[in-house]
Scaffold this motif. Structure first.
Motif, PDB file in Angstrom:
ATOM      1  N   PHE A 165       0.849  -1.191   0.000  1.00 22.58           N
ATOM      2  CA  PHE A 165       0.000   0.000   0.000  1.00 22.58           C
ATOM      3  C   PHE A 165       0.886   1.244   0.000  1.00 22.58           C
ATOM      4  O   PHE A 165       1.954   1.240   0.608  1.00 22.58           O
ATOM      5  CB  PHE A 165      -0.927  -0.004   1.213  1.00 22.58           C
ATOM      6  N   PRO A 166       0.486   2.308  -0.701  1.00 20.12           N
ATOM      7  CA  PRO A 166       1.360   3.480  -0.846  1.00 20.12           C
ATOM      8  C   PRO A 166       1.505   4.254   0.456  1.00 20.12           C
ATOM      9  O   PRO A 166       0.560   4.910   0.916  1.00 20.12           O
ATOM     10  CB  PRO A 166       0.662   4.315  -1.925  1.00 20.12           C
ATOM     11  N   LEU A 167       2.688   4.160   1.037  1.00 21.16           N
ATOM     12  CA  LEU A 167       2.959   4.827   2.308  1.00 21.16           C
ATOM     13  C   LEU A 167       4.459   5.015   2.459  1.00 21.16           C
ATOM     14  O   LEU A 167       5.256   4.148   2.074  1.00 21.16           O
ATOM     15  CB  LEU A 167       2.423   3.989   3.477  1.00 21.16           C
ATOM     16  N   ALA A 168       4.850   6.155   3.000  1.00 14.59           N
ATOM     17  CA  ALA A 168       6.251   6.458   3.279  1.00 14.59           C
ATOM     18  C   ALA A 168       6.262   7.472   4.408  1.00 14.59           C
ATOM     19  O   ALA A 168       5.207   7.806   4.966  1.00 14.59           O
ATOM     20  CB  ALA A 168       6.937   7.001   2.022  1.00 14.59           C
ATOM     21  N   GLY A 169       7.454   7.961   4.757  1.00 14.54           N
ATOM     22  CA  GLY A 169       7.482   8.939   5.835  1.00 14.54           C
ATOM     23  C   GLY A 169       8.871   9.393   6.210  1.00 14.54           C
ATOM     24  O   GLY A 169       9.876   8.933   5.666  1.00 14.54           O
ATOM     25  N   VAL A 170       8.899  10.332   7.131  1.00 12.77           N
ATOM     26  CA  VAL A 170      10.141  10.854   7.699  1.00 12.77           C
ATOM     27  C   VAL A 170      10.068  10.683   9.209  1.00 12.77           C
ATOM     28  O   VAL A 170       9.085  11.093   9.836  1.00 12.77           O
ATOM     29  CB  VAL A 170      10.346  12.344   7.365  1.00 12.77           C
ATOM     30  N   ILE A 171      11.097  10.061   9.778  1.00  8.38           N
ATOM     31  CA  ILE A 171      11.210   9.924  11.221  1.00  8.38           C
ATOM     32  C   ILE A 171      12.439  10.720  11.649  1.00  8.38           C
ATOM     33  O   ILE A 171      13.514  10.584  11.048  1.00  8.38           O
ATOM     34  CB  ILE A 171      11.377   8.458  11.654  1.00  8.38           C
ATOM     35  N   GLY A 172      12.298  11.559  12.654  1.00  9.10           N
ATOM     36  CA  GLY A 172      13.437  12.368  13.067  1.00  9.10           C
ATOM     37  C   GLY A 172      13.364  12.788  14.515  1.00  9.10           C
ATOM     38  O   GLY A 172      12.388  12.532  15.221  1.00  9.10           O
ATOM     39  N   LYS A 173      14.418  13.467  14.937  1.00 14.12           N
ATOM     40  CA  LYS A 173      14.465  13.990  16.296  1.00 14.12           C
ATOM     41  C   LYS A 173      13.327  14.998  16.505  1.00 14.12           C
ATOM     42  O   LYS A 173      12.969  15.750  15.597  1.00 14.12           O
ATOM     43  CB  LYS A 173      15.808  14.662  16.545  1.00 14.12           C
ATOM     44  N   GLU A 174      12.815  15.026  17.715  1.00 17.25           N
ATOM     45  CA  GLU A 174      11.661  15.877  18.014  1.00 17.25           C
ATOM     46  C   GLU A 174      11.922  17.333  17.656  1.00 17.25           C
ATOM     47  O   GLU A 174      11.068  17.997  17.046  1.00 17.25           O
ATOM     48  CB  GLU A 174      11.307  15.762  19.502  1.00 17.25           C
ATOM     49  N   THR A 175      13.094  17.835  18.005  1.00 15.50           N
ATOM     50  CA  THR A 175      13.372  19.249  17.758  1.00 15.50           C
ATOM     51  C   THR A 175      13.358  19.581  16.271  1.00 15.50           C
ATOM     52  O   THR A 175      12.966  20.692  15.879  1.00 15.50           O
ATOM     53  CB  THR A 175      14.732  19.634  18.355  1.00 15.50           C
ATOM     54  N   ILE A 176      13.793  18.643  15.444  1.00 13.92           N
ATOM     55  CA  ILE A 176      13.801  18.871  14.001  1.00 13.92           C
ATOM     56  C   ILE A 176      12.398  18.720  13.422  1.00 13.92           C
ATOM     57  O   ILE A 176      11.924  19.566  12.651  1.00 13.92           O
ATOM     58  CB  ILE A 176      14.763  17.888  13.300  1.00 13.92           C
ATOM     59  N   MET A 177      11.719  17.663  13.805  1.00 16.87           N
ATOM     60  CA  MET A 177      10.388  17.388  13.247  1.00 16.87           C
ATOM     61  C   MET A 177       9.360  18.445  13.654  1.00 16.87           C
ATOM     62  O   MET A 177       8.349  18.623  12.967  1.00 16.87           O
ATOM     63  CB  MET A 177       9.910  16.007  13.686  1.00 16.87           C
ATOM     64  N   ASN A 178       9.610  19.135  14.757  1.00 13.63           N
ATOM     65  CA  ASN A 178       8.666  20.148  15.238  1.00 13.63           C
ATOM     66  C   ASN A 178       9.077  21.571  14.871  1.00 13.63           C
ATOM     67  O   ASN A 178       8.521  22.532  15.404  1.00 13.63           O
ATOM     68  CB  ASN A 178       8.502  20.042  16.758  1.00 13.63           C
ATOM     69  N   CYS A 179      10.046  21.730  13.960  1.00 13.35           N
ATOM     70  CA  CYS A 179      10.585  23.071  13.690  1.00 13.35           C
ATOM     71  C   CYS A 179       9.692  23.898  12.774  1.00 13.35           C
ATOM     72  O   CYS A 179       9.833  25.122  12.725  1.00 13.35           O
ATOM     73  CB  CYS A 179      11.995  22.980  13.123  1.00 13.35           C
ATOM     74  N   LEU A 180       8.799  23.267  12.045  1.00  8.55           N
ATOM     75  CA  LEU A 180       7.890  24.004  11.172  1.00  8.55           C
ATOM     76  C   LEU A 180       6.574  24.295  11.901  1.00  8.55           C
ATOM     77  O   LEU A 180       6.136  23.507  12.750  1.00  8.55           O
ATOM     78  CB  LEU A 180       7.612  23.212   9.901  1.00  8.55           C
ATOM     79  N   PRO A 181       5.905  25.394  11.576  1.00 11.53           N
ATOM     80  CA  PRO A 181       4.625  25.701  12.232  1.00 11.53           C
ATOM     81  C   PRO A 181       3.535  24.735  11.788  1.00 11.53           C
ATOM     82  O   PRO A 181       3.642  24.104  10.726  1.00 11.53           O
ATOM     83  CB  PRO A 181       4.335  27.126  11.739  1.00 11.53           C
ATOM     84  N   PRO A 182       2.473  24.594  12.571  1.00 13.99           N
ATOM     85  CA  PRO A 182       1.355  23.749  12.169  1.00 13.99           C
ATOM     86  C   PRO A 182       0.864  24.129  10.772  1.00 13.99           C
ATOM     87  O   PRO A 182       0.636  25.300  10.481  1.00 13.99           O
ATOM     88  CB  PRO A 182       0.294  24.028  13.241  1.00 13.99           C
ATOM     89  N   GLY A 183       0.722  23.121   9.916  1.00 14.13           N
ATOM     90  CA  GLY A 183       0.342  23.358   8.532  1.00 14.13           C
ATOM     91  C   GLY A 183       1.517  23.315   7.587  1.00 14.13           C
ATOM     92  O   GLY A 183       1.340  23.227   6.367  1.00 14.13           O
ATOM     93  N   GLY A 184       2.724  23.356   8.130  1.00 14.38           N
ATOM     94  CA  GLY A 184       3.920  23.312   7.291  1.00 14.38           C
ATOM     95  C   GLY A 184       4.203  21.947   6.706  1.00 14.38           C
ATOM     96  O   GLY A 184       4.975  21.824   5.751  1.00 14.38           O
ATOM     97  N   LEU A 185       3.594  20.923   7.276  1.00 15.25           N
ATOM     98  CA  LEU A 185       3.750  19.559   6.780  1.00 15.25           C
ATOM     99  C   LEU A 185       2.370  18.953   6.517  1.00 15.25           C
ATOM    100  O   LEU A 185       1.381  19.361   7.130  1.00 15.25           O
ATOM    101  CB  LEU A 185       4.503  18.688   7.791  1.00 15.25           C
TER     102      LEU A 185
END
Length: 424
Positions: A275-295
């Motif tokens: 099934f079509p699925l992928a993603g990015v897993i990262g450190k909390e500080t990096i993954m949360n650096c964009l404002p809500p809606g940025g991803l």
């Protein structure tokens, strides 16, 4: 007229010629490591959707989970109305990534290229830098930003024009490509001295085992060098596990073989069993650096795919697929080495890879022979085995059987390959 030829006529009349296919057959149904085409021919599948079907075609637990979710609902854009399958899979993926990612957070996407695009966005946002460094032989996607990282012009970059950047390419260190750890490190240091200042580099992107490049594992010492260089200059390390992840290398993630911990881990292909699925897993500080809606994205983290992904994690553990991957690798290595030592061994060059991610070169007088590879692909298909090519010179047979393949099927497929060597 056969069903396949009728479908091929439809393809020619309606599908872009820019989409290349390797085999002129059309799949009708599949089960584990076997597929049947629309003309009723049966094949052993050593392609597995290019490493997508690590749990095999239509694994019962994966199918059951997907069908149960389809009885509830098929889609809700997570950015609008969130859903349970997304957050449950996120928790499961965070758990398995925790040994190599500190306090992980993640986002889900529909494809590996989309995931890599978002990793680039995150790296730029977090570091406030723009430059990226990738490696010779690497493949990270066909979209514009990922294409800039991909280190191959034809056919991927032909006629495209300028690509997003700046992106710089360094040498890739491996015992299998003849580039030493010292040489590759020197190429990186040269880039940071001559081409771009370290303080302008957002991230270094690397595959721990190059996929399209021909299944070339990175030198573990060089991976450690990269980690030190990143730490020294505040550069993020993005590890692309789209093809090498989810047990393919004999570990859940191939980067684990080096002992290096990335800042961002890009996943795809095997994550959801087809099934079509992928993603990015990262450190909390990096993954949360964009404002809500940025991803986010309309189909990113589709509910059915997420349900399938949760089942894949369960299957990998309950059916011991990491051990199975290593067993598959042992069978392939033994068989290819025996072929190489046999009467037709002159056709086989280098054998490479790790776990169930194995490849070997086809050569003539020790030189790459792409025509010989194409001949083997066609003859193997006629004998009921589907293979796929790779490598800079188009002469590499890469073997990507499902990790659930019965070993009897694997041996049968290797018998076919061996029997055909004398016809090349």
């Amino acid at each position: 007229m056969t069903a396949s030829s009728q479908l091929n006529d439809l393809r020619t009349g309606h599908v872009s010629a820019g989409i290349k296919t390797l085999h002129p057959v059309y799949i009708d149904r599949a089960e584990n490591a076997r597929v049947w085409d629309t003309d009723g021919n049966e094949y052993i599948d050593l392609i597995a959707g290019i490493g997508v079907l690590n749990t095999g075609h239509r694994h019962p637990k994966v199918m059951s989970a997907a069908m149960a979710q389809m009885e509830k609902f098929t889609h809700s854009c997570f950015n609008a109305i969130p859903h349970e399958p997304y957050v449950k899979l996120a928790a499961g993926l965070s758990k398995v990534a925790a040994p190599i990612i500190e306090n992980p957070r993640l986002m889900l996407t529909s494809s590996g290229a989309e995931a890599m695009e978002n990793a680039i966005k995150l790296a730029r946002a977090y570091t406030r830098r723009t430059a990226m460094i990738a490696f010779d032989g690497g493949f990270h996607g066909r979209t514009l930003a990922t294409l800039a990282l991909t280190a191959k012009v034809k056919p991927y970059k032909t006629l495209i024009g300028p690509l997003p950047g700046p992106v710089y390419h360094a040498s890739f260190a491996s015992k299998d490509n003849g580039v030493t750890r010292e040489e590759a490190l020197a190429s990186l240091e040269r880039i940071l001295k001559v081409e771009v200042a370290p303080e302008d580099v957002a991230a270094i992107v690397i595959e721990p085992v190059q996929g399209e490049g021909g299944f070339i594992p990175v030198d573990s010492g060089f991976m450690q060098d990269i980690r030190k260089l990143c730490d020294q200059h505040g550069i993020l390390l993005i590890v692309d596990e789209i093809q090498s992840g989810f047990g393919r290398s004999g570990k859940l993630f191939a980067v684990e073989h080096s002992g290096v911990k990335p800042d961002l881990l890009v996943i795809g292909k095997g994550v959801a069993g087809g099934f079509p699925l992928a993603g990015v897993i990262g450190k909390e500080t990096i993954m949360n650096c964009l404002p809500p809606g940025g991803l986010g994205g309309t189909y990113a983290g589709n509910a059915v795919a997420c349900a399938a992904g949760a089942a894949v994690l369960e299957v990998m553990e309950s059916e011991h697929l990491l051990a199975q991957a290593n067993q598959i690798g042992e069978v392939v290595v033994a068989r290819v080495n025996a072929m190489k030592a046999g009467p037709n061994g002159q056709h086989i060059g280098q054998l490479r890879g790790i776990g169930a991610m194995r490849a070997f070169d086809l050569v003539t007088d020790g030189k790459p022979d792409a025509a010989k590879l194409q001949k083997l692909l066609a003859k193997a298909r006629e004998k009921g085995v589907l293979l796929i090519a790779a490598g800079e010179h188009g002469n590499v047979i890469r073997l990507l059987p499902p990790l659930t393949i019965p070993l009897a099927d694997l041996e049968k497929a290797m018998d076919v390959i061996e029997s055909l060597l004398g016809e090349l």
